[in-house]
Enzyme design. Structure first.
Site, PDB file in Angstrom:
ATOM      1  N   GLY A  23       0.746  -1.100  -0.252  1.00 18.69           N
ATOM      2  CA  GLY A  23      -0.078   0.018  -0.145  1.00 18.69           C
ATOM      3  C   GLY A  23       0.677   1.375   0.004  1.00 18.69           C
ATOM      4  O   GLY A  23       0.291   2.265   0.268  1.00 18.69           O
ATOM      5  N   HIS A  25      -1.793   0.823 -11.944  1.00 18.60           N
ATOM      6  CA  HIS A  25      -1.485   2.061 -11.179  1.00 18.60           C
ATOM      7  C   HIS A  25      -1.719   3.356 -11.724  1.00 18.60           C
ATOM      8  O   HIS A  25      -2.291   4.121 -10.871  1.00 18.60           O
ATOM      9  CB  HIS A  25       0.206   2.193 -11.120  1.00 18.60           C
ATOM     10  CG  HIS A  25       0.696   1.514  -9.984  1.00 18.60           C
ATOM     11  ND1 HIS A  25       0.890   1.985  -8.602  1.00 18.60           N
ATOM     12  CD2 HIS A  25       1.241   0.213  -9.667  1.00 18.60           C
ATOM     13  CE1 HIS A  25       1.678   1.173  -8.164  1.00 18.60           C
ATOM     14  NE2 HIS A  25       1.771  -0.169  -8.471  1.00 18.60           N
ATOM     15  N   ARG A  60      -4.619   6.354  -9.937  1.00 21.31           N
ATOM     16  CA  ARG A  60      -3.984   7.744  -9.688  1.00 21.31           C
ATOM     17  C   ARG A  60      -5.173   8.783 -10.054  1.00 21.31           C
ATOM     18  O   ARG A  60      -5.727   8.774 -10.946  1.00 21.31           O
ATOM     19  CB  ARG A  60      -2.860   8.213 -10.556  1.00 21.31           C
ATOM     20  CG  ARG A  60      -1.490   8.042  -9.809  1.00 21.31           C
ATOM     21  CD  ARG A  60      -0.455   8.732 -10.601  1.00 21.31           C
ATOM     22  NE  ARG A  60      -0.121   8.329 -11.954  1.00 21.31           N
ATOM     23  CZ  ARG A  60       0.506   7.100 -12.327  1.00 21.31           C
ATOM     24  NH1 ARG A  60       0.895   6.429 -11.554  1.00 21.31           N
ATOM     25  NH2 ARG A  60       0.626   6.766 -13.543  1.00 21.31           N
TER      26      ARG A  60
END
Length: 182
Positions: free
Chosen positions: A13, A49, A53
């Protein structure tokens, strides 16, 4: 310039915590991704990823010339997040025919030295910049059976120690929970 170093195991995390922590800072945000999409699995990881974001991040992909990229962005962004130093180190390893030759240590020393110079700059443009450095902690497991893996583990340990030493804040993330160390 304030440096925040975040480390922890794989999938702990770290990246999510770095993004969450950085939300407390206004201004433009730059995300420097060090991963190279060399296979299908890495393509999937990178895409995941990117989806996680928030849209406020402008992404820059830089696998090797990290310090130079940071220096080039410092006056344009109030938050710069590097994800991650361990992949950057891997990229250096993959370009070096004999990683145990000392060039890896030189690359680490050069990177840390350049970041320290940016940190020491007395520029009004940099005083509110927050630099987030994310890295994996790889030294908490068994000793790897092959030499290259041991050399990498040791180099990552050196890199993390040096990054933590220059950081204003250091966090260790375990199971999605951050522990402030410094």
């Amino acid at each position: 310039m304030k440096i925040i170093f975040i480390t922890g195991g794989s999938r702990s995390g770290k990246s999510s915590y770095a993004i969450t922590l950085s939300e407390g800072h206004g201004g433009r945000k730059a995300f420097i991704a060090t991963a190279e999409p060399l296979d299908d699995e890495m393509h999937l990881r990178i895409d995941a990823h990117k989806r996680q974001r928030p849209d406020v991040w402008e992404t820059f992909e830089e696998p090797v010339h990290l310090a130079e990229t940071i220096a080039g962005l410092m006056t344009q962004y109030e938050v710069i997040l590097i994800d991650c130093l361990t992949l950057w180190l891997t990229n250096i390893f993959m370009r070096e025919p004999f990683p145990e030759s000392g060039t890896i240590t030189s690359a680490i020393d050069d990177f840390i030295s350049k970041i320290k110079k940016l940190q020491a700059a007395e520029s009004a443009e940099l005083k509110d910049t927050h630099l987030y450095l994310v890295s994996n902690e790889v030294g908490m497991s068994i000793v790897p059976e092959n030499k290259l893996a041991r050399v990498f583990r040791d180099a990552a340990g050196v890199l993390n120690q040096q990054a933590a030493a220059i950081a204003d804040e250091v966090y260790f993330v375990v199971s999605g929970l951050p522990l402030k160390l410094k």
